[in-house]
Enzyme design. Structure first.
Site, PDB file in Angstrom:
ATOM      1  CG  HIS A 268       3.908  69.086  -8.487  1.00  0.00           C
ATOM      2  ND1 HIS A 268       5.238  69.174  -8.179  1.00  0.00           N
ATOM      3  CD2 HIS A 268       3.874  68.657  -9.790  1.00  0.00           C
ATOM      4  CE1 HIS A 268       5.967  68.841  -9.236  1.00  0.00           C
ATOM      5  NE2 HIS A 268       5.164  68.521 -10.216  1.00  0.00           N
ATOM      6  CG  HIS A 307      10.639  66.375  -1.714  1.00  0.00           C
ATOM      7  ND1 HIS A 307      11.008  65.320  -2.501  1.00  0.00           N
ATOM      8  CD2 HIS A 307      10.356  67.408  -2.535  1.00  0.00           C
ATOM      9  CE1 HIS A 307      10.970  65.720  -3.763  1.00  0.00           C
ATOM     10  NE2 HIS A 307      10.571  66.976  -3.815  1.00  0.00           N
ATOM     11  CG  ASP A 363       7.436  74.897  -3.924  1.00  0.00           C
ATOM     12  OD1 ASP A 363       8.027  75.631  -4.721  1.00  0.00           O
ATOM     13  OD2 ASP A 363       6.800  73.884  -4.258  1.00  0.00           O
TER      14      ASP A 363
END
Ligand code: CMC
Length: 429
Positions: A268, A307, A363
Site C-alpha cells: 500500500h 492496481h 507510487d
C-alpha cells in the site's frame, strides 16, 4: 417478475429466490434466507480481500478503473491537480463542496492555527530508538494524540468531531516532520503559520539556521499536487481500516493510527519506498531485461506496478510523471528517472504485463520526486499519510452519518476440526 431483481435457484433444494438489485448490488444479507436445511446458517459469500464486496455507500470518490477516471466529489483529479490546492481539496472531501472565499479563508485559518502539537509529544518522540522508522513513530504519535484530546471520544457530536478533523489534518504534517527530525537528530522546527500547508511542511522538514524559511515555489507546488493526488482513493486498505476501526465508535486518533498502520505496508503506502529500493537495486538500464525476467519468473513483483482497481492506467501516475520533470528543473535530474522510464517502457511492451493489465501506479514516480526533493526514503509512506488524511476524515464522518452503518464484523468459512475431547498433556503424542 420485477426487472431490478435477481432470480437464484438453489440446486440443493430446487427452491428459487428473488433478490432485489439496487445500484448494481444485491444485499449480502438477502442471501441468508437461502438454506439447504432448516438448521442451515444460510448462504453467505466468500470474498477474501473484498474483491467484489461493497462495504458502504459513498459519495466521496469515484473511480472507473478501466477508463482511468478518478474524481473527488465529481471533480476530475486532473482539474483539481491543475487548478486547486491541497487545503481546498481537503475542504471539498470533508464538506462535499468547494468552499466559498469566506469559508476557504476560515478553513485555512483553522488548519494553519492547529499545526502546533503539545510539547509532551516531544518526550514521546524521545522514547523511541535513534533509528526508529518515521512511519512507525508517526503511527504511534497519532494514537498518542487521543490522550491530549479526551473530548474526541464524543464522536456523535458534530462540533467536537469537526475540531478533531481540523486538528488531524493540521497536526499530521507536524508529527511527520518531527518524526523525521528525530530520526536525523535535528532540533525540531516549529510550524510557520505564514506559509502554505506544503510550504510549512518543507519548513518543518528542512529549516536549519535561517530565521525565516522560504520554500522554493516549484517544489512547494509539486508537493501540494502530490498531496492532492493522494488525498482519497475510496475503499483502499487504509480507508477500510479507518472505517473498520472507526465503526467501533473509537475516537478518530485511534482509528487514524490504525489507518496509517495499514498504509505502512509495502503493498500500500510503503510501495514508493520499495520502488526506490528496486530502482537502486537495478542500478543500471542494462540490468532491466534480467530484472523483468525475474519478475516474470515470480521471484518478486515489480513495485509501483499494478492496481486492484486501475486496469488501463492510473491517472495519478500520468500527472506525477509530469510533476517529476518540473521538480528536476529545480533540483537537477534524479538519475533513477532514466531507469524508471526505461523499465516502464520495457514492461509496457511485454506480454506478461500487458496480459495482466499491469501499469505504473501513483507510487511509481512519487518516490523519485521525493528523493529529488531530499526527502529520505523512510519518509515516503509518511508523506502519503499526510496527503491521505482528509480522505480518511471524510470517509470516517460519512460512515458515522450513514444510517446503514454497523460495527464491521465479517463472517468466516470455518475450516477447523469438529468438536473433540481435550487430551491431558502427558497423553499427547
Ligand atoms: N508485478 C508483477 N506481477 C504482478 C504485480 C506486480 N507489481 N501486481 C500484480 N501482479 C500479478 C500477480 O502475480 C497475479 O498474477 P497471476 O494471476 O498470474 O497469479 C496478478 O497480477 C494479479 O495480482 P493480485 O495480487 O491478485 O492483484 P491485486 O489486485 O490483489 O493486487 C496490488 C494489487 C497493488 C497489491 C499488486 O498489483 C501489487 O502487489 N503491486 C506492487 C505493489 C504496489 O505497487 N502497490 C501500490 C499500489 S498503488 C498505491 C495504493 O493505492 O496503495
Amino acid at each position: 417478475m420485477p426487472k431490478n431483481s435477481l432470480s437464484i435457484t438453489d440446486n440443493r433444494t430446487g427452491k428459487t429466490y428473488e433478490l432485489p438489485v439496487e445500484q448494481g448490488a444485491i444485499k449480502a444479507l438477502d442471501l441468508r434466507q437461502i438454506k439447504a436445511s432448516h438448521d442451515d446458517f444460510g448462504l453467505m459469500t466468500y470474498d477474501p480481500g473484498f474483491t467484489n464486496t461493497a462495504c458502504c455507500k459513498s459519495a466521496i470518490t469515484y473511480i472507473d478503473g478501466d477508463k482511468g477516471i478518478l474524481r473527488y466529489r465529481g471533480y476530475p483529479i486532473e482539474q483539481l491537480a491543475e487548478k486547486s490546492g491541497f487545503l481546498e481539496v481537503a475542504y471539498l472531501l470533508v464538506h462535499g463542496e468547494l468552499p466559498t472565499t469566506t469559508r476557504f479563508a476560515e478553513w485555512t485559518f483553522q488548519i494553519t492555527n492547529h499545526t502546533f502539537i503539545h510539547e509532551n509529544i516531544k518526550h514521546l518522540l524521545d522514547a523511541f530508538r535513534y533509528d526508529a522508522h518515521p512511519m512507525a513513530v508517526f503511527v504511534s504519535t497519532l494514537a498518542g494524540l487521543s490522550t491530549f484530546y479526551p473530548e474526541a471520544h464524543k464522536i456523535r457530536d458534530k462540533e467536537v468531531r469537526s475540531r478533531q478533523v481540523i486538528r488531524l489534518i493540521a497536526k499530521a504534517a507536524t508529527l511527520a516532520a518531527f518524526a523525521h527530525r528525530k530520526s536525523v537528530g535535528m532540533p525540531y522546527a516549529y510550524p510557520d503559520n505564514d506559509l502554505s500547508y506544503a510550504g510549512n511542511f518543507l519548513n518543518m522538514m528542512f529549516k536549519t539556521t535561517e530565521t525565516k524559511y522560504h520554500p522554493d515555489p516549484v517544489l512547494e507546488k509539486a508537493l501540494d499536487v502530490l498531496f492532492i493526488l493522494h488525498a482519497d482513493h475510496e475503499q483502499n486498505c487504509s480507508t477500510n481500516a479507518m472505517r473498520g476501526v472507526g465503526s467501533s465508535d473509537v475516537d478518530p486518533y485511534s482509528a487514524t493510527a490504525a489507518a496509517a498502520a495499514a498504509l505502512y505496508g509495502p503493498l500500500h503506502g510503503g510501495a514508493n519506498e520499495s520502488v526506490l529500493n528496486m530502482l537502486r537495486e537495478i542500478g543500471d538500464v542494462k540490468r532491466i531485461p534480467d530484472y523483468i525476467k525475474r519478475v516474470k519468473a515470480r521471484e518478486f513483483r515489480l513495485m509501483g506496478f499494478g492496481h486492484r482497481v486501475y486496469k488501463n492506467f492510473d491517472p495519478r501516475a500520468t500527472i506525477i510523471k509530469k510533476v517529476a520533470y518540473d521538480v528536476f528543473e529545480v533540483t537537477g535530474k534524479n538519475p533513477l528517472i532514466d531507469i524508471a522510464v526505461e523499465l516502464e517502457r520495457i514492461a509496457l511492451e511485454d506480454d506478461f504485463f500487458i496480459s495482466h493489465k499491469l501499469y505504473p501506479n501513483v507510487d511509481y514516480y512519487s518516490g523519485i520526486i521525493y528523493e529529488a526533493m531530499r526527502f529520505p526514503v523512510a519518509m515516503f509512506p509518511v508523506m502519503f499519510a499526510i496527503g491521505r488524511m482528509p480522505g480518511w476524515m471524510a470517509q470516517w464522518e460519512e460512515m458515522l452519518e450513514d444510517p446503514d452503518h454497523k460495527i464491521a464484523r465479517p463472517l468466516q468459512v470455518y475450516t477447523g476440526s469438529e468438536e473433540r475431547k481435550f487430551v491431558p498433556i502427558e497423553k499427547r503424542k
